[in-house]
Structures are given as C-alpha cells and as structure tokens.
Design a protein around this motif. Structure first.
Motif, short mmCIF file in Angstrom:
data_model
loop_
_atom_site.label_atom_id
_atom_site.label_comp_id
_atom_site.label_asym_id
_atom_site.label_seq_id
_atom_site.Cartn_x
_atom_site.Cartn_y
_atom_site.Cartn_z
N SER A 162 0.80 -1.23 0.00
CA SER A 162 0.00 0.00 0.00
C SER A 162 0.83 1.27 0.00
N GLN A 163 1.86 1.31 0.81
CA GLN A 163 2.60 2.56 0.97
C GLN A 163 3.42 2.95 -0.27
N VAL A 164 3.59 2.04 -1.22
CA VAL A 164 4.30 2.37 -2.45
C VAL A 164 3.34 3.14 -3.36
N LYS A 165 3.69 4.37 -3.65
CA LYS A 165 2.83 5.23 -4.46
C LYS A 165 2.93 4.84 -5.94
N PRO A 166 1.88 5.11 -6.71
CA PRO A 166 1.92 4.83 -8.15
C PRO A 166 3.06 5.54 -8.88
N SER A 167 3.57 6.63 -8.32
CA SER A 167 4.66 7.38 -8.95
C SER A 167 6.04 6.87 -8.53
N ASP A 168 6.09 5.85 -7.68
CA ASP A 168 7.36 5.32 -7.20
C ASP A 168 8.19 4.79 -8.38
N PRO A 169 9.46 5.16 -8.47
CA PRO A 169 10.29 4.72 -9.60
C PRO A 169 10.36 3.20 -9.77
N GLU A 170 10.35 2.45 -8.67
CA GLU A 170 10.41 0.99 -8.77
C GLU A 170 9.13 0.43 -9.40
N LEU A 171 7.99 0.99 -9.02
CA LEU A 171 6.72 0.56 -9.63
C LEU A 171 6.70 0.92 -11.11
N ILE A 172 7.16 2.10 -11.43
CA ILE A 172 7.19 2.52 -12.84
C ILE A 172 8.13 1.61 -13.65
N ARG A 173 9.28 1.25 -13.09
CA ARG A 173 10.19 0.32 -13.78
C ARG A 173 9.50 -1.02 -14.02
N ALA A 174 8.78 -1.51 -13.02
CA ALA A 174 8.07 -2.78 -13.19
C ALA A 174 7.02 -2.68 -14.29
N VAL A 175 6.28 -1.58 -14.32
CA VAL A 175 5.28 -1.39 -15.38
C VAL A 175 5.96 -1.35 -16.74
N GLU A 176 7.01 -0.55 -16.85
CA GLU A 176 7.70 -0.42 -18.13
C GLU A 176 8.34 -1.72 -18.57
N SER A 177 8.70 -2.59 -17.63
CA SER A 177 9.33 -3.87 -17.99
C SER A 177 8.36 -4.82 -18.68
N VAL A 178 7.06 -4.62 -18.49
CA VAL A 178 6.08 -5.52 -19.10
C VAL A 178 5.45 -4.95 -20.37
N LEU A 179 5.81 -3.74 -20.72
CA LEU A 179 5.23 -3.11 -21.92
C LEU A 179 5.97 -3.54 -23.18
#
Length: 179
Positions: A162-179
């Motif tokens: 929960s505490q990881v925000k949608p703008s967190d760089p690690e979350l963004i890297r994970a999203v970009e890794s699946v695109l």
C-alpha cells in the motif's frame, strides 16, 4: 506433430481465444460487474494479451489519494498497452457504505477512467478469481491499495504494498518492464 497439435488444442481449451486472436487466461474469463453499474465486463475483452496493473481499492482509506496516481499511470501507459483495473473491496473495512458513494470518490473526486470493479472480496476463499490467481503467485493484499504488475501472460511480475505510491520509480520500472 501430433504432440504439437494436442498441445495447441489443450492451450485453446484452457485459454480461450478473444478478439485479435489473443488467448486469455482462465482467471480473467469471468463477468465482473463494474462499480455502481448494471454493466459487467469480462477482463478478457479488455486485457487479453496485455500487461495489467491490478489494485485493490477502498474509498475511505489513508491511501485513497493514490487514485490520482493510478489514473496518471493509466493515461501515460494505456497507449502502450497497459490495462489498469481497480477492485473495490471492503476486506479491510474502509469501503464506502454504498456503491454510489464509492463511485463518487473514484469518478468525481479523482477522475478515474480506468476499469473499476464493484466491491467484492480480494482475500481468502471468497476472493474473486483475479485475486485468487494473484495470491497463488504472490501474496494476498494485506491492506488497501496493494498493487500487482502482471505481464501479458497473466503472471505476477512484482507486487507492491500500500505505501508504495503509483509514482514510485520501482513501480514505474516494473510497469515499463512488461510493456
């Protein structure tokens, strides 16, 4: 050759083929009612063969402001194929008393345009099929706004608390890794 043909037939039986010839994992092949609507959505129709960001949400939670960031991710990456799906849930006793109120929070207060599913369980034996699948590969949500990045085959690539925000760089890297 027979083995290849049998393998293809088994794959078709387990993963129905949808628009564009894309196979869809069985855990997505369910009619789920949209938030505050009589309409339902089959996630195969909107996400088969596409990466997903799946989030369990609540309307009265300290993390509810994350809807804004989730909407920003949806807008930034939808043309690259990312499908964001929010699952309203009262598993942690912080969902609105009515779906109308939950819809107001999502759609009016935060301008959500990504798919939101009507409230239902996301933990335990009664969890919807998507969260049952996620829990088999990762861990069940421990609180509202747990985030799961799934690849185009429906495999959990990474989970975020929960505490990881949608703008967190690690979350963004994970999203970009699946695109």
């Amino acid at each position: 050759m027979l083995r290849t043909l049998l393998g293809a037939l088994v794959a078709l039986a387990v993963w129905p083929v949808y628009a564009g010839g894309t196979a869809c994992p069985a855990f997505l092949d369910h009619e789920l009612r949209k938030l505050h609507s009589s309409q339902s959505v089959n996630l195969c129709d909107v996400s088969a063969g596409k990466p997903m960001l799946v989030v369990n949400t609540a309307s009265h939670c300290g993390y509810t402001g994350q809807f804004e960031g989730l909407q920003a991710l949806h807008e930034k990456y939808r043309d690259s194929g990312l499908v964001v799906v929010g699952f309203a849930s009262d598993d942690f006793r912080q969902e609105a008393a009515t779906e109308e109120e939950a819809a107001t929070v999502c759609y009016k207060n935060f301008g959500v345009t990504f798919t939101m599913i009507a409230p239902g369980p996301v933990t335990g034996d009664q969890a919807n099929p998507v969260f049952q699948h996620i829990s088999q590969q990762s861990q069940s949500p421990r609180w509202n706004f747990s985030k799961y990045v799934l690849d185009s085959n429906g495999q959990v690539v990474q989970a975020f608390p929960s505490q990881v925000k949608p703008s967190d760089p690690e979350l963004i890297r994970a999203v970009e890794s699946v695109l």
